[in-house]
Design an enzyme around this catalytic site. Structure first.
Site, PDB file in Angstrom:
ATOM      1  N   ASP A  80       2.897   1.429   8.687  1.00  0.00           N
ATOM      2  CA  ASP A  80       1.648   1.945   8.163  1.00  0.00           C
ATOM      3  C   ASP A  80       1.782   3.768   8.680  1.00  0.00           C
ATOM      4  O   ASP A  80       1.168   4.008   7.470  1.00  0.00           O
ATOM      5  CB  ASP A  80       0.260   0.828   8.248  1.00  0.00           C
ATOM      6  CG  ASP A  80       1.026  -0.352   8.144  1.00  0.00           C
ATOM      7  OD1 ASP A  80       0.410  -1.618   7.347  1.00  0.00           O
ATOM      8  OD2 ASP A  80       0.766  -0.698   9.180  1.00  0.00           O
TER       9      ASP A  80
ATOM     10  N   GLU B  38      -2.139   6.908  -1.342  1.00  0.00           N
ATOM     11  CA  GLU B  38      -0.971   5.759  -2.122  1.00  0.00           C
ATOM     12  C   GLU B  38      -1.454   5.209  -3.274  1.00  0.00           C
ATOM     13  O   GLU B  38      -2.288   4.630  -2.224  1.00  0.00           O
ATOM     14  CB  GLU B  38       0.037   4.716  -1.489  1.00  0.00           C
ATOM     15  CG  GLU B  38       0.801   3.961  -2.066  1.00  0.00           C
ATOM     16  CD  GLU B  38       1.737   3.192  -1.367  1.00  0.00           C
ATOM     17  OE1 GLU B  38       3.030   3.948  -1.305  1.00  0.00           O
ATOM     18  OE2 GLU B  38       1.441   2.345  -0.616  1.00  0.00           O
TER      19      GLU B  38
ATOM     20  N   ASP C 264      -2.432   5.328   4.398  1.00  0.00           N
ATOM     21  CA  ASP C 264      -1.915   4.334   3.581  1.00  0.00           C
ATOM     22  C   ASP C 264      -2.858   3.205   4.016  1.00  0.00           C
ATOM     23  O   ASP C 264      -3.110   2.092   4.335  1.00  0.00           O
ATOM     24  CB  ASP C 264      -0.747   4.001   4.634  1.00  0.00           C
ATOM     25  CG  ASP C 264       0.119   2.268   3.534  1.00  0.00           C
ATOM     26  OD1 ASP C 264       0.400   2.047   2.770  1.00  0.00           O
ATOM     27  OD2 ASP C 264       0.929   1.642   4.066  1.00  0.00           O
TER      28      ASP C 264
END
Length: 164
Positions: free
Chosen positions: A148, A75, A15
């Site tokens: 996260d 992502e 992330d």
């Protein structure tokens, strides 16, 4: 790119963020997924951008060397109203791609909705639902912190589900 699942594979979910990059390392075996480690690489706001990117690169290189992955799941960047934040995230994504390319590690990208769909069965799930499902699916005793790291685990799990 065709990617064949072997008996055992290691996937690192990422992330990306400039202040905090979440990572989650999962080992997927034929019938199960086992969390190996998770956490965050953090940089200080008052540090020069180049120095922060170097810290992230060094941390990622160490992570990739310690747990040589078969793939990295990241992502996908989506544009937000905060252009400054989006620029920092895109710079960090570049560092992730560079570190992976140097090691010949394939990178796979997923949108937030794809991750939610793979983990919870609904692309409209909220953050709490995703975290609860990650905790349950990975048999963790508590929700991974910080957020996260939980997001990174969900990205890695999404990739493993897609590859199956």
């Amino acid at each position: 790119m065709l990617w064949v699942i072997r008996e055992s594979m290691i996937v690192i979910g990422i992330d990306p963020g400039l202040a905090r990059l979440g990572y989650g390392v999962l080992r997927g075996d034929r019938g199960s997924v086992v969390p190996v480690c998770y956490g965050c690489l953090e940089t200080r706001a008052r540090t020069r951008s180049g120095e922060r990117l170097l810290e992230i690169y060094t941390g990622l290189a160490s992570l990739f060397d310690r747990y040589p992955p078969d793939g990295i799941a990241v992502e996908k960047l989506f544009f937000s109203k905060n252009v400054t934040s989006a620029m920092g995230v895109s710079e960090v994504r570049g560092i992730v791609l560079l570190a992976a390319e140097q090691r010949g590690i394939p990178v796979f990208e997923y949108t937030p909705n794809q991750v939610k769909q793979a983990v919870t069965g609904s692309g409209r799930a909220d953050k709490v639902q995703v975290q609860q499902m990650i905790t349950r699916l990975l048999r963790l005793s508590e929700v991974p912190q910080p957020d996260d790291a939980a997001d990174a685990l969900s990205i890695a799990l999404c990739h493993i589900h897609v590859m199956r």
